[in-house]
Design a protein around this motif. Sequence first.
Motif, PDB file in Angstrom:
ATOM      1  N   LYS A 173      -8.119  94.309  88.026  1.00 13.19           N
ATOM      2  CA  LYS A 173      -7.242  93.309  87.418  1.00 13.19           C
ATOM      3  C   LYS A 173      -6.297  92.738  88.465  1.00 13.19           C
ATOM      4  O   LYS A 173      -5.901  93.415  89.407  1.00 13.19           O
ATOM      5  N   LYS A 174      -5.953  91.474  88.279  1.00 11.30           N
ATOM      6  CA  LYS A 174      -5.142  90.770  89.275  1.00 11.30           C
ATOM      7  C   LYS A 174      -3.778  91.427  89.501  1.00 11.30           C
ATOM      8  O   LYS A 174      -3.224  91.361  90.600  1.00 11.30           O
ATOM      9  N   ASP A 175      -3.217  92.052  88.467  1.00  7.83           N
ATOM     10  CA  ASP A 175      -1.902  92.676  88.650  1.00  7.83           C
ATOM     11  C   ASP A 175      -1.978  93.969  89.465  1.00  7.83           C
ATOM     12  O   ASP A 175      -0.946  94.575  89.773  1.00  7.83           O
ATOM     13  N   LYS A 176      -3.216  94.388  89.819  1.00 11.80           N
ATOM     14  CA  LYS A 176      -3.402  95.581  90.641  1.00 11.80           C
ATOM     15  C   LYS A 176      -3.738  95.250  92.096  1.00 11.80           C
ATOM     16  O   LYS A 176      -3.905  96.156  92.911  1.00 11.80           O
ATOM     17  N   PHE A 177      -3.843  93.940  92.421  1.00  7.24           N
ATOM     18  CA  PHE A 177      -4.240  93.547  93.772  1.00  7.24           C
ATOM     19  C   PHE A 177      -3.281  94.052  94.842  1.00  7.24           C
ATOM     20  O   PHE A 177      -3.687  94.364  95.957  1.00  7.24           O
ATOM     21  N   ASP A 178      -1.996  94.132  94.496  1.00  4.43           N
ATOM     22  CA  ASP A 178      -1.021  94.544  95.513  1.00  4.43           C
ATOM     23  C   ASP A 178      -1.139  96.021  95.867  1.00  4.43           C
ATOM     24  O   ASP A 178      -0.535  96.486  96.828  1.00  4.43           O
ATOM     25  N   LYS A 179      -1.966  96.761  95.120  1.00  4.06           N
ATOM     26  CA  LYS A 179      -2.185  98.181  95.419  1.00  4.06           C
ATOM     27  C   LYS A 179      -3.443  98.412  96.251  1.00  4.06           C
ATOM     28  O   LYS A 179      -3.742  99.529  96.643  1.00  4.06           O
ATOM     29  N   LEU A 180      -4.173  97.341  96.540  1.00  3.49           N
ATOM     30  CA  LEU A 180      -5.429  97.468  97.272  1.00  3.49           C
ATOM     31  C   LEU A 180      -5.206  97.613  98.775  1.00  3.49           C
ATOM     32  O   LEU A 180      -4.263  97.046  99.341  1.00  3.49           O
ATOM     33  N   SER A 181      -6.110  98.368  99.407  1.00  6.98           N
ATOM     34  CA  SER A 181      -6.193  98.397 100.872  1.00  6.98           C
ATOM     35  C   SER A 181      -7.338  97.466 101.260  1.00  6.98           C
ATOM     36  O   SER A 181      -8.488  97.714 100.905  1.00  6.98           O
ATOM     37  N   ILE A 182      -7.011  96.415 101.988  1.00  9.47           N
ATOM     38  CA  ILE A 182      -7.974  95.331 102.211  1.00  9.47           C
ATOM     39  C   ILE A 182      -8.447  95.305 103.657  1.00  9.47           C
ATOM     40  O   ILE A 182      -7.649  95.439 104.595  1.00  9.47           O
ATOM     41  N   ALA A 183      -9.761  95.109 103.839  1.00 10.43           N
ATOM     42  CA  ALA A 183     -10.359  94.923 105.173  1.00 10.43           C
ATOM     43  C   ALA A 183     -10.737  93.452 105.335  1.00 10.43           C
ATOM     44  O   ALA A 183     -11.111  92.782 104.369  1.00 10.43           O
ATOM     45  N   LEU A 184     -10.648  92.961 106.542  1.00  7.09           N
ATOM     46  CA  LEU A 184     -10.986  91.569 106.855  1.00  7.09           C
ATOM     47  C   LEU A 184     -12.153  91.536 107.838  1.00  7.09           C
ATOM     48  O   LEU A 184     -12.086  92.140 108.907  1.00  7.09           O
ATOM     49  N   LEU A 185     -13.227  90.842 107.460  1.00 10.27           N
ATOM     50  CA  LEU A 185     -14.354  90.634 108.373  1.00 10.27           C
ATOM     51  C   LEU A 185     -14.095  89.345 109.150  1.00 10.27           C
ATOM     52  O   LEU A 185     -14.071  88.256 108.573  1.00 10.27           O
ATOM     53  N   ASP A 186     -13.907  89.471 110.461  1.00 10.00           N
ATOM     54  CA  ASP A 186     -13.512  88.299 111.251  1.00 10.00           C
ATOM     55  C   ASP A 186     -13.962  88.484 112.690  1.00 10.00           C
ATOM     56  O   ASP A 186     -14.000  89.607 113.199  1.00 10.00           O
ATOM     57  N   ASP A 187     -14.335  87.364 113.337  1.00  7.86           N
ATOM     58  CA  ASP A 187     -14.750  87.428 114.745  1.00  7.86           C
ATOM     59  C   ASP A 187     -13.835  86.621 115.661  1.00  7.86           C
ATOM     60  O   ASP A 187     -14.178  86.352 116.807  1.00  7.86           O
ATOM     61  N   ASN A 188     -12.680  86.212 115.116  1.00  8.50           N
ATOM     62  CA  ASN A 188     -11.694  85.419 115.869  1.00  8.50           C
ATOM     63  C   ASN A 188     -12.173  84.020 116.231  1.00  8.50           C
ATOM     64  O   ASN A 188     -11.519  83.317 116.983  1.00  8.50           O
ATOM     65  N   THR A 208     -12.339  93.936 111.276  1.00 12.72           N
ATOM     66  CA  THR A 208     -13.555  94.312 111.999  1.00 12.72           C
ATOM     67  C   THR A 208     -14.522  93.129 112.043  1.00 12.72           C
ATOM     68  O   THR A 208     -14.444  92.236 111.197  1.00 12.72           O
ATOM     69  N   ASN A 209     -15.430  93.152 113.017  1.00 13.78           N
ATOM     70  CA  ASN A 209     -16.491  92.141 113.057  1.00 13.78           C
ATOM     71  C   ASN A 209     -17.831  92.745 112.644  1.00 13.78           C
ATOM     72  O   ASN A 209     -18.879  92.181 112.909  1.00 13.78           O
ATOM     73  N   SER A 210     -17.795  93.888 111.959  1.00 13.99           N
ATOM     74  CA  SER A 210     -19.018  94.586 111.539  1.00 13.99           C
ATOM     75  C   SER A 210     -19.124  94.598 110.014  1.00 13.99           C
ATOM     76  O   SER A 210     -18.288  95.209 109.333  1.00 13.99           O
ATOM     77  N   ILE A 211     -20.145  93.950 109.483  1.00 15.65           N
ATOM     78  CA  ILE A 211     -20.356  93.960 108.038  1.00 15.65           C
ATOM     79  C   ILE A 211     -20.739  95.358 107.559  1.00 15.65           C
ATOM     80  O   ILE A 211     -20.418  95.759 106.427  1.00 15.65           O
ATOM     81  N   ASP A 212     -21.399  96.158 108.403  1.00 14.65           N
ATOM     82  CA  ASP A 212     -21.743  97.528 108.031  1.00 14.65           C
ATOM     83  C   ASP A 212     -20.487  98.377 107.861  1.00 14.65           C
ATOM     84  O   ASP A 212     -20.415  99.228 106.961  1.00 14.65           O
ATOM     85  N   THR A 213     -19.497  98.157 108.725  1.00 15.43           N
ATOM     86  CA  THR A 213     -18.216  98.866 108.587  1.00 15.43           C
ATOM     87  C   THR A 213     -17.547  98.498 107.272  1.00 15.43           C
ATOM     88  O   THR A 213     -17.000  99.354 106.573  1.00 15.43           O
ATOM     89  N   ILE A 214     -17.614  97.205 106.918  1.00  9.03           N
ATOM     90  CA  ILE A 214     -17.040  96.742 105.648  1.00  9.03           C
ATOM     91  C   ILE A 214     -17.722  97.421 104.467  1.00  9.03           C
ATOM     92  O   ILE A 214     -17.060  97.912 103.538  1.00  9.03           O
ATOM     93  N   ARG A 215     -19.036  97.472 104.483  1.00 11.38           N
ATOM     94  CA  ARG A 215     -19.782  98.087 103.372  1.00 11.38           C
ATOM     95  C   ARG A 215     -19.413  99.569 103.219  1.00 11.38           C
ATOM     96  O   ARG A 215     -19.280 100.065 102.104  1.00 11.38           O
ATOM     97  N   GLU A 216     -19.268 100.277 104.337  1.00 10.22           N
ATOM     98  CA  GLU A 216     -18.888 101.689 104.281  1.00 10.22           C
ATOM     99  C   GLU A 216     -17.448 101.837 103.790  1.00 10.22           C
ATOM    100  O   GLU A 216     -17.147 102.717 102.974  1.00 10.22           O
TER     101      GLU A 216
END
Length: 292
Positions: A173-188, A208-216
Amino acid sequence: MQIDSLKYFYEVAELKSISKAANNSHISQPALSHQLSKLEKELGARLLERSNKGVKLTSQGEILYNYAREILISHNNLIEEISANNVSKEEIEITNSSMYANFLVSNIAKDISKIFKNFNVIINNQLEINEQVLLLHNRSDVVVGCKMIYDVDLSSNYIGSDKLILISKQEIKKDKFDKLSIALLDDNLSIPRRELEKLDKSNICLKTNSIDTIREYLNNSNTAAIVPRISVQAELESGIFKDLECKSYEIEYDLFITYKKDIENSLKKKINLFKDELEKILNKEIESKVKL
């Protein structure tokens, strides 16, 4: 069934107009209509619905359209292969200049040999390179990336758009988003820094620039990730990942294909076919988004 009739039908289906197809094929509109009628009579099925707004495919027409594309590609490849007459294969080098471009090109990897028949295809991922120099110095034939390249000797064309989205393995739920730990897939490289600055970074704890790291990473509870939609489209469709549809974490980005203007027409046609297939991948992604 004559191959020309199939070509005319395919052109009409693509353009959704008999008059436009007639102009493109350098044939009169009545002659083209006659060819289409013969095709319908031969197959014993109505293929097109005609109206003042143009034409659209019937259900039988959709079936023929899907077969026609494969038949016409095979026909073109047959002609080229016979014409080549054991001439050694040329090489074509395609460079993905961003991680996001690589996700797009990977979607049609299985069709690359069909598109570039009689070519040995080399696909490289070269981040942090000058695409303009790469092409002008003949170190690559085609570049797919997130930037339009402006040069009098280069042709740089828009393919389509994708966007970063916030995903998770759970419905949250949207009111729980501020409790999430978020990863960003980015290569700059793929997203301009000024756009990334707009993101709410308060909860981003991994980049990270690794989609496998994101999935894990997403196997942990209370986690989410910001990724290009195209990189996880299959998981979204199967329900493994959920699009949380959080606007504050969404960024749209464009994709482009660039090559030298002075290349041979035969190769230019193949590159344009390659571009068409990439466009279809992005269009299918949009259609899937509507269905999800």
